[in-house]
Design an enzyme around this catalytic site. Structure first.
Site, short mmCIF file in Angstrom:
data_model
loop_
_atom_site.label_atom_id
_atom_site.label_comp_id
_atom_site.label_asym_id
_atom_site.label_seq_id
_atom_site.Cartn_x
_atom_site.Cartn_y
_atom_site.Cartn_z
N ARG A 15 -47.24 61.05 20.31
CA ARG A 15 -48.33 60.12 19.92
C ARG A 15 -48.85 60.64 18.60
O ARG A 15 -49.24 61.80 18.49
CB ARG A 15 -49.46 60.09 20.95
CG ARG A 15 -50.57 59.08 20.58
CD ARG A 15 -51.66 59.02 21.64
NE ARG A 15 -51.06 58.98 22.95
CZ ARG A 15 -51.56 59.55 24.04
NH1 ARG A 15 -52.73 60.15 23.98
NH2 ARG A 15 -50.93 59.49 25.19
N SER B 61 -67.88 21.03 -3.03
CA SER B 61 -68.29 22.11 -3.91
C SER B 61 -69.80 22.20 -3.90
O SER B 61 -70.49 21.18 -3.76
CB SER B 61 -67.79 21.81 -5.32
OG SER B 61 -68.68 22.30 -6.30
#
Lengths: 450, 450, 450, 450
Positions: free
Chosen positions: D346, D309
């Site tokens: 498409r 930490s």
């Protein structure tokens, strides 16, 4: 192709798979380096805030600020080193401390404490820096998006005004329904952008500074222990001093000062994501309509862009609309991740899962906004084709009128028997309802809100 | 078990698979019959609005209103018949027209036109009725949610105040980090609810009335053709009359009057969904924390509820928290669907896909809010256990203090060598930072916004 | 409108807001009562399995089975009572026990133990019953979906064959690109359904029986303590007996027998959701294409359905396609919730959040499949219109040919100068490539897999 | 901080915001340059396939292959240029053609046609190259993931075996429920990975080659027109030749040869996404359990990692688990986007929206898999703590036994009165049910499937 394969170089990516944002301002404003810049800016601002509160020497704050501004960051290396602590702030702070130490040695130390590096990241936790950096990055990107939305709205207002009375077919469920005007369509797009822009503007993105778990304990401890006479400072006084720093910190960065640290209360991030998703959807509306209107068989609008195809030389693809749509199909899904609830004072996963989707919400939306300006400024509108299409059904487009006169079922009966439409088809411009007036109203609302 | 199998009866469902909302007000307020009631209320209000604008006889509006109020709706049958038109309004209007026709025959017709049924749904389209009904249902449910949030916040404010100084361990990534107070935790929950409530309150849900494609053409046509002297009414005048009706319509229903129909501009619905998702996440936060704090090994809080198990007699499950969490895990996913962009003046799929997720957003969130009141009002807090847990690590909880005094790396060195923590473990209540003051600030902000 | 408002009656809902499933088999198969039926079937099967393993008397199993089959369940009441335990099994077991007790008293008890009600739910936990019921409901619904997919594929195979050489324009990004055939389009839809059907078929949905935490401890304990000579049964023997029951249980229900209880390993549910989402997407493809092809300006196909509008008598809306699309826009979002990871042996929220989205995945997909059969069986195809549209661009549709002959850039140059297309436009049927052969291949693959 | 601000350099990004994949193989295998490499590999393979079919000279294929391998690609520039056509293939093909032209001039042209650059991308469309490249990238990444899963499973099998009888508390809804063994927990994790791995293995990722709209028309045209005697080749023969090339193309790349082009039938991509989401969820399960088990108050396992930490020197965060969880919280949301249905041959947006979420599904899951190996290999297990925790409730953990003996309600009564648990608490290892045998079964199933 790189000669030595993909694993050789650090894997860095641009917009190859996200052309909607490739090379846009939003992409630059949300890059890894924009993020590390913002982290360093947060560290520098923290030192300045503490110096303003007379908790650290001004010279130290200045040294930290100068060093942060000059620090060359290897973002990829930082990312790798950040795996250990599950975030990249730990190694960044370590680098910054080392650089400050080195700079202090070089510069000499008039006004500096013994180890000024210890004043880096004072009373802060990784999350303070990550969250604040995210808010800085978001503020800048939101600013760019807002500017693009303003431009897009100006263009749309022009279109709406110019085509207030341009007749076209409205379509529901893909079928021609009744006449409308292109101006009303453009005004509808404008309404969406306006609401979305107002949501962005209403955001007040806050700084984050709370220390390990949002209590500011470490800074308060620093206050107590560095005061001239130990014990002379009560807990309450130390707390107030710490809170003052939090306020200065936000001020230094131009961010909002929240009533309390929000490290465990993530609605800020979720709201930001939702507001961006709203923008993406609002931009997706004209893009979607344009794709439909630009179809070969419809042909009522066209993009100015080349929209080339690698195979078919005649194609004029609505490429910009397609790009914008690609964003509006993604952003809501990413924004949703930002609503994940986490546990305790910092979540073991939910927090870390925010970073990537937040960035993509910002940059895909930003890319879409910039693309939309290009799209709308170049949009070509073909009123003749609109009128011709509106006449395609030989008057069926105003068949609703029959329903008004005869009732819906009777009208259907009439149509089935080839009734009154056999003669001269009625003029769709005679059945516009309040379309022009609705354009006026929307434009008036827009002008009030600008 | 039903004797003749599942296919025999119409498939109707309650909260069996959603206990978070089972039997709650939100469930009732969003039922099929609440929805058909709202549709009928919209039809009645439309007639009243047209009567106020003197476009239809008052007697007709009254007859329509009375008939709508008395109509017995078979929602399942309507649903089936609605498949043909992809929405249930078409068969509902047909039923209402028939009922009006029958009522007119029965009642005689002082002041009624020949066929008053033709004045039902006048100038409206299915979407007008569906969207308006959705906004009515949403307004009522949001009202109930807001009331529950207000109660929950009141309880939380009490908890925050009472436990302003109750020491407990803050936890990050599942590990005890530094001390905090339970009051600050409760105040954090309160902050989340407050923001979420304010978003709900800021919503201005609008009526929808635009006719077939949002131009009000059919109503304008009605105005033109029913005026005393045909041709005496200009298009502009007819349009203004139609717009006036739209305003009256919203007024009659107590909904906001939008500048223009929003049938193709769905940000209203997406915003509503996002606001509800924000509430669900805000409610999910205390529920999640409570699940973690109520673990057997932690035991710092407990639900008052029985939380029984079908197998294990000793279990005291945090059942209410679990219910709330089940909602907060679903709502963001459903809300996301509401951001789907549709094409043209009414989308072929995107619009119809809104209905179900919108309802679940409303009722799951509403169920969670009602459940949260029950959860919070009965929450049992164990300060002794909190203090004991905070002492579990023999003072490591305040090891951050070492980092403040010696620098982070030196502190780690000290800890590795079993340094200053060997003696009497330090008191965690001496390292609370600004926790109590933060509670005060949050409570002050809460009181300002009530 | 109900006279006494929405809160008076229990809130039960049908398909009003989901016409895609209104009145379909899938809706009935997934109703609340289908679910409680399945829960009771699971309880009955458990008793039978235990009787087969000679752990409880056959008479008891029979009594339990008979009572379960006859139990009249108030699902809404169950739902409300289930809030206490966060699931409806606890009250259901309580009701079943009471009914068994009553039945035993009535029937007399040849071969029954003192309190046969204690043998209800023996060694089971709520999750065993919920999960098993879900798998039963899913198995039945998946069976119905598979049957509809088979029918839909048969229709599509016919369309593909019939229109193997029917020329039409292929479209990319909304623009006509090159010629294709309608047969190839239909064959593409078929491919999607085939893959999706095969995924459904590959599912092996398992029974769940593990007791409180998946160890079968309670049943093993029962084995130990009810054996003739206490202590005569070793732990290993008791465990094997319990495992045998788990196998019988699955057999009795026609479900797969998993290697171990899966209460904490939810991939079964997530896979089921993903497979259903795949079906919904596969069904959404023809529906989407049909909406585009049925546009007024395109007109190449039409639905046979009425597709009526409440306002416009001429409209022929592609209503069935719209319904299917409404499902395909929702299911992926719901399926996603099923991938939520939970903690420990039963999650506090993640498990309970599965129920509703799983049901909607099943029934929306099932409704879409049934609707697709109706859509495809009635689909009207207009080859003349296809040919006419393919000729709209005067030969540009085969401009790719120029690129083949002259290179892409030269071809664009030629087109710009109005080149070879000035003469007679080329016949699109002369540029079909392998479209007919691809149809043949797909049909062959389909026939192999049937 | 870069001196000249974020806009100066191209915005390239690594794993800064996604430490779970920072520096992993999956990140490298999915980078922009991995993608452009794969695109170029596809172009080279296409030429080789056409040469094998004797449609282009071998020398040309070799030149194209050599040039593609040597081409230096500026991915960011490509991305920007690709906006015009809404995909990056158009500019890439243009660059490759230019390079081939230049190479031909330099090398001289024995065996080469006049303009060999025209043979680049012959008969292909952008989507052929994008989709094929995606499948290549996916195949490689899936390979890496599978390998990591295999390693992780080996470790888990060891854990399951070693801890087959290690007693610990099973927990449901966060509460201790009954005893289980850590071996069974590890075996459950293994089951999840095994299912997920099998899904990955079952994928058959196909090449894509269909030309402009999936009919192979351009290549067939090339066959017809380049044959010695024009007209000598029938359409059918040309089509068969084109189909042969498609088969060779797949072979050259080691990809599956699909029955037909899948450009409009996207289930391949959705299935891939769903399979990856299943892996991410399966990996998230041990990560989640470890976070819960590693809590300060539980302490039954620990990561070997530092987990440091930035503020608290004593913290040992479960950092690797957190990273994995960050992936499992994101991937299902991204995978969902891959189920978006597009229109026609498409889609105008739905196709382009796949690229980014597909990449993140691959690399987040890949990063999580690699991280999981590290996590599991270093996992520290504390059986003493497990046993101690299992005893925390003084025997309540086996209270279910009371229910077996006395019935559930009577047992609760007994517990309320402080019944038989007052004496010596019972040994949880005496209430393991079939836990050890279940471990054996799972391991046997695992060994069969390896």
């Amino acid at each position: 192709m790189t000669s030595d394969g993909p694993a050789a170089a650090p894997a860095t990516d641009g917009g190859l798979l996200a052309p909607v944002r490739a090379g846009t301002r939003a992409e630059a404003l949300t890059s890894d380096s924009a993020w590390t810049d913002a982290m360093l800016a947060a560290e520098a601002a923290l030192a300045r805030a503490q110096s303003r509160a007379r908790l650290i020497p001004e010279a130290a704050a200045e040294l930290i600020g100068r060093t942060a501004a000059a620090l060359v960051v290897d973002a990829a290396g930082l990312a790798r080193r950040g795996r250990q602590s599950a975030n990249p702030v730990v190694p960044l702070v370590s680098d910054l401390r080392e650089a400050v130490r080195a700079a202090a040695e070089t510069a000499g130390s008039p006004g500096l404490p013994d180890d000024p590096a210890r004043l880096v990241h004072l009373g802060a936790t990784s999350q303070d820096i990550m969250d604040t950096a995210a808010m800085l990055v978001a503020t800048r990107t939101v600013g760019a998006i807002t500017a693009d939305l303003d431009t897009a709205m100006r263009v749309l207002a022009g279109l709406a005004e110019r085509h207030r009375d341009t007749v076209m077919a409205a379509r529901t469920l893909g079928q021609q329904a009744v006449p409308t005007t292109f101006g009303l369509k453009a005004a509808g797009w404008l309404t969406g952008l306006l609401r979305a822009r107002d949501r962005l503007r209403a955001l007040r993105l806050p700084a984050q500074y709370g220390g390990a778990a949002g209590t500011l304990a470490a800074l308060a401890e620093h206050v107590s222990t560095t005061s001239a006479a130990p014990g002379a400072v009560s807990r309450e006084q130390a707390a107030e001093a710490a809170l003052r720093v939090a306020g200065f910190f936000a001020e230094e960065l131009g961010l909002a000062a929240p009533p309390a640290p929000w490290q465990a209360e993530r609605s800020v991030v979720a709201e930001l994501g939702a507001a961006l998703a709203a923008v993406a959807s609002a931009l997706g509306k004209p893009a979607t309509d344009i794709v439909w209107l630009a179809q070969t068989e419809v042909g009522e609008v066209a993009e100015s862009s080349r929209g080339g195809s690698s195979a078919m030389p005649h194609k004029r693809n609505p490429a910009l609309s397609v790009l914008i749509r690609s964003a509006s199909l993604q952003v809501p899904a990413y924004a949703q991740v930002l609503g994940t609830v986490g546990e305790h004072e910092r979540a073991a996963g939910a927090w870390q899962a925010e970073w990537l989707p937040l960035r993509e919400c910002l940059r895909l939306t930003g890319g879409a906004a910039q693309t939309a300006v290009e799209l709308l400024e170049g949009l070509r509108v073909f009123p003749d084709r609109m009128l011709a299409n509106a006449g395609l059904t030989g008057g069926l487009l105003v068949s609703e009128r029959l329903a008004v006169h005869h009732g819906r079922d009777a009208a259907e009966e009439i149509l089935r028997e080839g009734g009154p439409l056999d003669g001269e088809p009625p003029d769709p411009s005679g059945y516009l309802g309040a379309a022009p007036e609705l354009v006026d109203r929307i434009l008036a609302a827009y002008r009030r809100q600008t």
